[in-house]
Motif scaffolding. Structure first.
Motif, PDB file in Angstrom:
ATOM      1  N   LEU A  64       0.813  -1.221   0.000  1.00 39.15           N
ATOM      2  CA  LEU A  64       0.000   0.000   0.000  1.00 39.15           C
ATOM      3  C   LEU A  64       0.845   1.268   0.000  1.00 39.15           C
ATOM      4  CD1 LEU A  64      -2.700  -0.994   2.661  1.00 39.15           C
ATOM      5  CD2 LEU A  64      -2.830  -1.233   0.179  1.00 39.15           C
ATOM      6  N   LEU A  65       2.120   1.137   0.331  1.00 36.26           N
ATOM      7  CA  LEU A  65       2.959   2.321   0.490  1.00 36.26           C
ATOM      8  C   LEU A  65       3.342   3.006  -0.824  1.00 36.26           C
ATOM      9  CD1 LEU A  65       5.261   1.081   3.374  1.00 36.26           C
ATOM     10  CD2 LEU A  65       3.549   2.898   3.520  1.00 36.26           C
ATOM     11  N   PRO A  66       3.756   2.284  -1.868  1.00 33.19           N
ATOM     12  CA  PRO A  66       4.183   2.981  -3.086  1.00 33.19           C
ATOM     13  C   PRO A  66       3.117   3.886  -3.680  1.00 33.19           C
ATOM     14  CG  PRO A  66       4.905   0.696  -3.144  1.00 33.19           C
ATOM     15  CD  PRO A  66       3.974   0.825  -1.973  1.00 33.19           C
ATOM     16  N   ASP A  67       1.846   3.530  -3.497  1.00 36.01           N
ATOM     17  CA  ASP A  67       0.747   4.345  -4.016  1.00 36.01           C
ATOM     18  C   ASP A  67       0.249   5.361  -2.988  1.00 36.01           C
ATOM     19  OD1 ASP A  67       0.807   2.957  -6.433  1.00 36.01           O
ATOM     20  OD2 ASP A  67      -0.598   1.440  -5.708  1.00 36.01           O
ATOM     21  N   HIS A  68       0.974   5.469  -1.869  1.00 35.10           N
ATOM     22  CA  HIS A  68       0.654   6.455  -0.825  1.00 35.10           C
ATOM     23  C   HIS A  68      -0.785   6.304  -0.318  1.00 35.10           C
ATOM     24  CE1 HIS A  68       4.204   8.197  -2.802  1.00 35.10           C
ATOM     25  NE2 HIS A  68       4.469   8.694  -1.603  1.00 35.10           N
ATOM     26  N   LYS A  69      -1.177   5.067  -0.058  1.00 31.95           N
ATOM     27  CA  LYS A  69      -2.505   4.803   0.468  1.00 31.95           C
ATOM     28  C   LYS A  69      -2.556   4.935   1.993  1.00 31.95           C
ATOM     29  CE  LYS A  69      -4.054   4.092  -3.598  1.00 31.95           C
ATOM     30  NZ  LYS A  69      -4.817   5.210  -4.227  1.00 31.95           N
ATOM     31  N   ILE A  70      -1.390   4.964   2.629  1.00 29.21           N
ATOM     32  CA  ILE A  70      -1.318   5.090   4.081  1.00 29.21           C
ATOM     33  C   ILE A  70      -0.767   6.472   4.414  1.00 29.21           C
ATOM     34  CG2 ILE A  70      -0.310   4.186   6.204  1.00 29.21           C
ATOM     35  CD1 ILE A  70      -0.068   1.474   4.829  1.00 29.21           C
ATOM     36  N   THR A  71      -1.489   7.221   5.247  1.00 30.71           N
ATOM     37  CA  THR A  71      -1.032   8.559   5.622  1.00 30.71           C
ATOM     38  C   THR A  71      -0.488   8.621   7.047  1.00 30.71           C
ATOM     39  OG1 THR A  71      -3.300   9.139   6.225  1.00 30.71           O
ATOM     40  CG2 THR A  71      -2.562   9.737   4.029  1.00 30.71           C
ATOM     41  N   LYS A  72      -0.885   7.647   7.876  1.00 34.78           N
ATOM     42  CA  LYS A  72      -0.359   7.614   9.251  1.00 34.78           C
ATOM     43  C   LYS A  72      -0.251   6.169   9.703  1.00 34.78           C
ATOM     44  CE  LYS A  72      -1.087   9.155  14.021  1.00 34.78           C
ATOM     45  NZ  LYS A  72      -1.921   9.951  14.960  1.00 34.78           N
ATOM     46  N   VAL A  73       0.830   5.872  10.428  1.00 38.25           N
ATOM     47  CA  VAL A  73       1.041   4.536  10.980  1.00 38.25           C
ATOM     48  C   VAL A  73       1.295   4.651  12.480  1.00 38.25           C
ATOM     49  CG1 VAL A  73       2.449   2.446  10.927  1.00 38.25           C
ATOM     50  CG2 VAL A  73       2.025   3.700   8.806  1.00 38.25           C
ATOM     51  N   ILE A  74       0.613   3.829  13.251  1.00 39.85           N
ATOM     52  CA  ILE A  74       0.901   3.665  14.677  1.00 39.85           C
ATOM     53  C   ILE A  74       1.532   2.290  14.807  1.00 39.85           C
ATOM     54  CG2 ILE A  74      -0.050   3.584  17.016  1.00 39.85           C
ATOM     55  CD1 ILE A  74      -2.423   5.240  15.963  1.00 39.85           C
ATOM     56  N   ALA A  75       2.818   2.242  15.112  1.00 34.45           N
ATOM     57  CA  ALA A  75       3.559   0.986  15.079  1.00 34.45           C
ATOM     58  C   ALA A  75       4.710   1.038  16.072  1.00 34.45           C
ATOM     59  CB  ALA A  75       4.087   0.717  13.665  1.00 34.45           C
ATOM     60  N   SER A  76       5.356  -0.114  16.245  1.00 35.25           N
ATOM     61  CA  SER A  76       6.492  -0.186  17.161  1.00 35.25           C
ATOM     62  C   SER A  76       7.816  -0.432  16.444  1.00 35.25           C
ATOM     63  CB  SER A  76       6.274  -1.285  18.210  1.00 35.25           C
ATOM     64  OG  SER A  76       6.191  -2.557  17.596  1.00 35.25           O
ATOM     65  N   TYR A  77       7.762  -0.700  15.116  1.00 39.95           N
ATOM     66  CA  TYR A  77       8.980  -1.108  14.419  1.00 39.95           C
ATOM     67  C   TYR A  77       8.901  -0.681  12.961  1.00 39.95           C
ATOM     68  CZ  TYR A  77      12.704  -4.195  12.700  1.00 39.95           C
ATOM     69  OH  TYR A  77      13.832  -4.699  12.106  1.00 39.95           O
ATOM     70  N   VAL A  78      10.036  -0.180  12.450  1.00 41.62           N
ATOM     71  CA  VAL A  78      10.096   0.298  11.072  1.00 41.62           C
ATOM     72  C   VAL A  78      11.068  -0.519  10.225  1.00 41.62           C
ATOM     73  CG1 VAL A  78      10.615   2.299   9.604  1.00 41.62           C
ATOM     74  CG2 VAL A  78       9.536   2.639  11.830  1.00 41.62           C
ATOM     75  N   GLY A  79      12.092  -1.061  10.828  1.00 46.56           N
ATOM     76  CA  GLY A  79      13.329  -1.481  10.201  1.00 46.56           C
ATOM     77  C   GLY A  79      13.331  -2.330   8.957  1.00 46.56           C
ATOM     78  N   GLU A  80      12.325  -3.191   8.707  1.00 46.68           N
ATOM     79  CA  GLU A  80      12.386  -4.102   7.568  1.00 46.68           C
ATOM     80  C   GLU A  80      11.808  -3.509   6.283  1.00 46.68           C
ATOM     81  OE1 GLU A  80      13.909  -7.077   7.433  1.00 46.68           O
ATOM     82  OE2 GLU A  80      14.570  -6.727   9.482  1.00 46.68           O
ATOM     83  N   ASN A  81      11.347  -2.278   6.330  1.00 48.83           N
ATOM     84  CA  ASN A  81      10.681  -1.699   5.163  1.00 48.83           C
ATOM     85  C   ASN A  81      11.346  -0.378   4.795  1.00 48.83           C
ATOM     86  OD1 ASN A  81       8.773  -0.396   3.392  1.00 48.83           O
ATOM     87  ND2 ASN A  81       7.246  -1.871   4.100  1.00 48.83           N
ATOM     88  N   LYS A  82      12.163  -0.397   3.746  1.00 46.55           N
ATOM     89  CA  LYS A  82      12.909   0.801   3.347  1.00 46.55           C
ATOM     90  C   LYS A  82      11.984   1.907   2.844  1.00 46.55           C
ATOM     91  CE  LYS A  82      17.125  -1.735   2.155  1.00 46.55           C
ATOM     92  NZ  LYS A  82      18.064  -2.117   1.079  1.00 46.55           N
ATOM     93  N   GLU A  83      10.925   1.537   2.126  1.00 47.08           N
ATOM     94  CA  GLU A  83       9.995   2.553   1.619  1.00 47.08           C
ATOM     95  C   GLU A  83       9.243   3.222   2.758  1.00 47.08           C
ATOM     96  OE1 GLU A  83       7.819   5.001  -1.023  1.00 47.08           O
ATOM     97  OE2 GLU A  83       9.782   4.008  -1.088  1.00 47.08           O
ATOM     98  N   PHE A  84       8.883   2.443   3.769  1.00 48.23           N
ATOM     99  CA  PHE A  84       8.238   2.981   4.966  1.00 48.23           C
ATOM    100  C   PHE A  84       9.153   4.014   5.627  1.00 48.23           C
ATOM    101  CE2 PHE A  84       6.521   1.633   9.425  1.00 48.23           C
ATOM    102  CZ  PHE A  84       5.882   2.855   9.555  1.00 48.23           C
TER     103      PHE A  84
END
Length: 256
Positions: A64-84
């Motif tokens: 969903l990220l490349p098409d900018h479908k997500i505008t906000k994320v509530i999460a605890s971890y980012v590391g495995e997703n370079k686009e994120f």
């Protein structure tokens, strides 16, 4: 009540732009791939997503990220997703970092009607005091930070108040479900799926196996059907997040 829906597309048909979604899974384990794919095909956007992490590049929530479908994320971890990470650091999405156990309890609390709770996790840190960058601009400058949270002392120890999360929709992957929505998870795939399912105003479960009511051992049920509104057949696709191999040990023999 038969809660089985014909297809993932039908199951997520009423998820609208701007919805707050809670999504199960940890890395690529226990991820509702089919429901996410259906959401991607529906082209739903401006989503706020609550999840442990946002999948990986090109899979899970990562599609969903490349098409900018997500505008906000509530999460605890980012590391495995370079686009994120790139979108966060370039100001293309907002990120509310939350300790892993806290986010699980915020979801669970939302599901049982508890509006908030005190936890020692984060007390005395920026989690409680505020100041964690939540949004950057295109120049890489911090333009928004987290605010301070109420704290209280219990028995000489400081605790921080965390608010519960009630999601508009919860997307969950299960091993088995019956037509009444009773759920069995498989080992580590249970991870965040249970609290995610509890948080949803509408909870949608994709299950690898759908059985008739009464076929599941009551003692084996991890999530009762009261929390589940829709069940759909899963394609049971399995993905390995990080494939690690090692050389096969050399075999030695003494001979006869």
């Amino acid at each position: 009540m038969d809660k089985v829906i014909a297809s993932p597309a039908d199951a997520i048909a009423d998820i609208e732009d701007g919805s707050l979604l809670a999504v199960g899974g940890f890395g690529l384990c226990g991820v509702p791939f089919d429901l996410i794919e259906a959401l991607h095909e529906k082209n739903t956007g401006n989503l706020t997503v609550v999840t442990n992490n946002c999948g990986v590049d090109g899979d899970g929530l990562g599609i969903l990220l490349p098409d900018h479908k997500i505008t906000k994320v509530i999460a605890s971890y980012v590391g495995e997703n370079k686009e994120f990470a790139r979108q966060y650091l370039s100001g293309e999405l907002e990120l509310e970092l939350t300790p892993q156990g806290t986010i699980a309890e915020r979801l669970r609390a939302g599901g049982v009607g508890i509006p908030g709770f005190y936890t020692i996790t984060g007390a005395g840190t920026a989690v409680a005091d505020g100041g964690i960058p939540t949004r950057y601009n295109a120049a890489g400058e911090v333009i928004k930070t987290s605010g301070p949270k109420p704290t209280r002392e219990f028995n000489g120890t400081e605790y921080v108040l965390e608010e519960a999360i009630v999601s508009d929709f919860a997307l969950v992957h299960a091993y088995k479900a019956d037509r009444h929505g009773n759920i069995v998870f498989n080992k580590a795939a249970r991870n965040f799926n249970t609290p995610v399912a509890m948080s949803g105003k509408i909870t949608i479960v994709e299950a690898e196996q759908i059985v008739e009511p009464g076929e599941l051992d009551p003692d084996a049920i991890h999530l009762p059907g009261i929390h589940v509104h829709r069940v759909v057949q899963s394609s049971s696709r399995k993905v390995i997040e990080n494939l690690t191999t090692r050389p096969k040990p050399a075999t030695t023999g003494t001979g006869a």
